[in-house]
Design an enzyme around this catalytic site. Structure first.
Site, PDB file in Angstrom:
ATOM      1  N   GLU A 441       0.837  -1.192   0.000  1.00 22.03           N
ATOM      2  CA  GLU A 441       0.000   0.000   0.000  1.00 22.03           C
ATOM      3  C   GLU A 441       0.880   1.252   0.000  1.00 22.03           C
ATOM      4  OE1 GLU A 441      -2.260   0.086   3.587  1.00 22.03           O
ATOM      5  OE2 GLU A 441      -2.900   2.170   3.326  1.00 22.03           O
ATOM      6  N   ASP A 514      -1.111  -1.271   5.733  1.00 28.57           N
ATOM      7  CA  ASP A 514      -0.968  -0.730   7.088  1.00 28.57           C
ATOM      8  C   ASP A 514      -1.828  -1.477   8.099  1.00 28.57           C
ATOM      9  OD1 ASP A 514       0.861   1.169   6.398  1.00 28.57           O
ATOM     10  OD2 ASP A 514      -0.636   2.728   6.010  1.00 28.57           O
ATOM     11  N   ASP A 516      -3.716  -0.157  10.183  1.00 32.28           N
ATOM     12  CA  ASP A 516      -4.870   0.667  10.609  1.00 32.28           C
ATOM     13  C   ASP A 516      -6.142   0.322   9.830  1.00 32.28           C
ATOM     14  OD1 ASP A 516      -4.362   1.617   8.133  1.00 32.28           O
ATOM     15  OD2 ASP A 516      -3.669   3.601   8.777  1.00 32.28           O
ATOM     16  N   ASP A 518      -7.746   1.930   7.421  1.00 37.48           N
ATOM     17  CA  ASP A 518      -7.624   2.053   5.966  1.00 37.48           C
ATOM     18  C   ASP A 518      -6.911   0.852   5.360  1.00 37.48           C
ATOM     19  OD1 ASP A 518      -8.998   4.274   5.470  1.00 37.48           O
ATOM     20  OD2 ASP A 518      -7.254   5.570   5.046  1.00 37.48           O
TER      21      ASP A 518
END
Ligand code: 0RA
Length: 650
Positions: A441, A514, A516, A518
């Site tokens: 990403e 990641d 997180d 997202d």
């Protein structure tokens, strides 16, 4: 439901005795498929199918399935009750005992037995007895209740199973008020690799059974500690309700569900259909209540007739313009949800998993009936019919566009290594064996990953921003997307129906995003893309996600990585006497390359999760069905259905 056949005068003579239970113990796989989880659950299906057969023959409408706290299973029905009279050729033995202790003694294989019984192997409850440490039988018949128990006994080094503890005993007047059979069994741990039933698996099968057998009530009761739940399934709408259920929270193209049923000499046919605004086909076929996931003759007949009927309808009304002179099967089935259920006397199950119906006479039967009845439905429902033709026409246009896009990517990747996406940092090794593609990403993370990799066997493909939701886009839109194009070219096996897993350029494909929310979303989108467009890669166990940590912390001078907030809280509790200084990674791009190498890339230290088809299905479901719901509903659904899929985010 079929009416009760007259002269239901089954008695002991109908029970054909073929052989003892020993073969079942020796080769369980031959009878129930496997001794893993699938085979374990097959025991339940075997008894339930018998109970359903009774209901379909017109005896009783209720079936109770209970998972007992001690690991046993109870199936109670209100059928005729297994016959209890003495078998004329086996003095002193009841018919019930023969049914439970001899193979093929279900009465199903002789005249006057069940004409349309299903069961993967149709072998009956004796197989369940053979593979259990204990089985308790209770029969309510002629106002009396009869009982008999069977156990496995050790005889020298050999285990004999399904041995009657005592003859069938008349225990007096039944207080149940109706006839029926109650079978309780405990699967043998010496046979099965695992003994734990999955409630979700049982529930799904029972629900489908209730859909396929209109009007019967199936009650499920899980009494296992910490699993307690009950559920009742009963559908007066039968397979039309099934279609409504499958299209729930999708957007139907029109309100009504189409339906027809017909019975002829070759068998009975029942079909229900409704289109939704999505882009995928959901055709589910069954033969004698058994899911035929490999399709077969009934599927072929239905598909042919559907394509022909819609083309005929569209041409007669001049609804096809310009280039789309004729609609192909894939075009008309885009967004279709349909059930085809057939019942026949002598089903031939073929194919790799024996889930493909081979009876050719059924193809012409289903084709003829669908042609007739579905065409009539089109005539009688002009607005839905027009919507279907419009959807199929736009699918045809998208197909042409997609073909052009595919040819473009194919030309680009025609020469190995040449024409690869600019941003791909390829590995130097040419053969796929031992190589890995990291889909990363963002560009900055891509940079760190490039520094952290082993350039001989690890390739890096950075993707920019969010990946397209393939559940919400037609195939031409998917293939026109630049990020997806580079993904398809890098992987090298083509896409969609043409995907060839043997041509894939890397052994493992690893998603690295990641830690997180997202990142979780991107992971879900990518996994769904692979599920929908490169399924064989997932089936081959070649798709993985890396698990980058969210924090790092020094404990006793040693650096430790912490995957998520829950783990951080646990660590804080464990070390409540110390002040731990957690450093939070803002994203992959924030990590220095030794950190990235250690946690995500170095095979010796990293933590990878292999994505199973089940997990991929969960991702797909979240994107296709649950995106319409609020966040709490989605969280709750994931909790119930996929709590083991830790890396998922919504
Ligand atoms: C053999 C013959 C008949 C019924 C059954 C077996 C039977 C088996 C099972 C297993 C679970 N529930 C069941 N219910 C019935 C025919 C009975 C008759 O004609 O009276």
């Amino acid at each position: 439901m079929a009416a009760a056949k007259d002269g239901g005068d089954y008695n002991a003579e109908h029970i054909q005795v073929l052989e003892g239970l020993d073969p079942v113990r020796k080769r369980p796989g031959m009878y129930i498929g496997s001794t893993g989880s699938q085979g374990l659950h097959h025991l339940i299906w075997e008894v339930v199918d018998n109970a359903v057969d009774e209901a379909m023959a017109g005896y009783g409408t209720r079936i109770d399935v209970t998972l007992l706290a001690d690991g046993g299973v109870r199936v109670a029905d209100s059928g005729r009750g297994i016959p209890v009279d003495e078998h004329p050729l086996h003095k002193g033995k009841s018919a019930a005992e023969l049914v439970l202790t001899t193979l093929h003694a279900g009465g199903k294989f002789g005249d006057g037995g069940y004409k349309m019984s299903g069961g993967l192997h149709g072998v009956g409850v004796s197989v369940v007895n053979a593979l259990s440490t204990r089985l308790d039988l209770e029969i309510h018949r002629d106002g009396n209740v009869y009982r008999q128990s069977y156990t496995a006994v050790r005889k020298g080094t050999k285990v004999l199973s399904g041995v009657p503890v005592a003859p069938l005993k008349n225990d007096g007047r039944s207080r149940r008020g109706n006839s029926g059979t109650i079978v309780t069994f405990w699967p043998d741990p010496d046979v099965f690799e695992e003994l734990e039933f999955r409630a979700a698996t049982v529930l799904e099968r029972l629900q489908v059974t209730a859909f396929l057998n209109r009007g019967i009530t199936i009650h499920f009761d899980d009494k296992r500690k910490d699993h307690e739940q009950t559920e009742t399934f009963c559908y007066d709408g039968g397979i039309a309700d099934f279609v409504r259920h499958l299209n729930e929270s999708k957007e139907p193209l029109f309100k009504d569900v189409g339906y027809f049923s017909a019975a002829e000499a070759e068998g009975e046919v029942e079909v229900a259909w409704q289109w939704n605004t999505g882009y995928y086909e959901g055709l589910h076929t069954f033969a004698n209540g058994i899911s035929t996931s490999e399709g077969g003759m009934h599927a072929e007949g239905f598909k042919r007739a559907l394509t022909n009927a819609i083309n005929r309808y569209a041409k007669d009304r001049n609804l096809l313009k310009g280039k789309d002179t004729s609609l192909q099967g894939d075009d008309v089935r885009e967004g279709l949800t349909a059930i085809v259920s057939v019942r026949l006397t002598d089903p031939q199950f073929e194919g790799q998993t024996k889930t493909k119906l081979g009876n050719t006479e059924i193809r012409s039967l289903v084709e003829r009936l669908t042609n007739e009845r579905f065409s009539r439905w089109l005539e009688e429902h002009p607005n839905p019919a027009k919507a279907v033709v419009q959807k199929a026409s736009s699918a045809a246009r998208a197909r042409t566009a997609a073909k052009q896009a595919r040819e473009l990517t194919r030309r680009k990747s025609a020469l190995e290594g040449v024409g690869m996406p600019d941003k791909l940092a390829d590995c130097s090794q040419r053969s796929a064996e031992g190589t890995e593609l990291f889909i990363v990403e963002g560009n900055s993370a891509g940079g760190s990953a490039r520094d952290a990799r082993d350039p001989k066997i690890q390739a890096i493909l950075p993707l920019r921003g969010k990946v397209l939701n393939v559940e919400r886009a037609s195939l031409d839109k998917i293939l026109a997307n630049a990020e997806i194009q580079s993904l398809v070219s890098a992987i090298g096996g083509g896409v969609g129906k043409e995907f060839d897993v043997d041509k894939v350029r890397y052994e493992k494909t690893i998603i690295l995003s990641d830690a997180d929310v997202d990142g979780g979303h991107i992971r879900t989108l990518l996994i769904t893309f692979f599920y929908r467009q490169m399924l064989p890669l997932v089936e081959a166990g070649r798709l993985y996600v890396a698990q980058p940590p969210l924090y790092s912390v020094e404990i006793g001078g040693q650096k430790t990585y912490v995957p998520d907030d829950a783990a951080r809280l646990r660590l804080m509790e464990e070390h409540s006497n110390k002040q731990l200084a957690f450093a939070r990674f803002k994203g992959l791009g924030e990590m220095d390359y030794p950190e990235l190498a250690e946690t995500c890339m170095n095979p010796a230290t990293r933590s990878l999760v292999q994505i199973t088809v089940d997990q991929a299905e969960v991702c797909d479901r979240i994107l296709s069905v649950l995106m319409g719901d609020d966040v709490d509903t989605r969280r709750q659904w994931i909790q119930q259905n996929a709590k083991d899929v830790r890396f998922l985010d919504i």
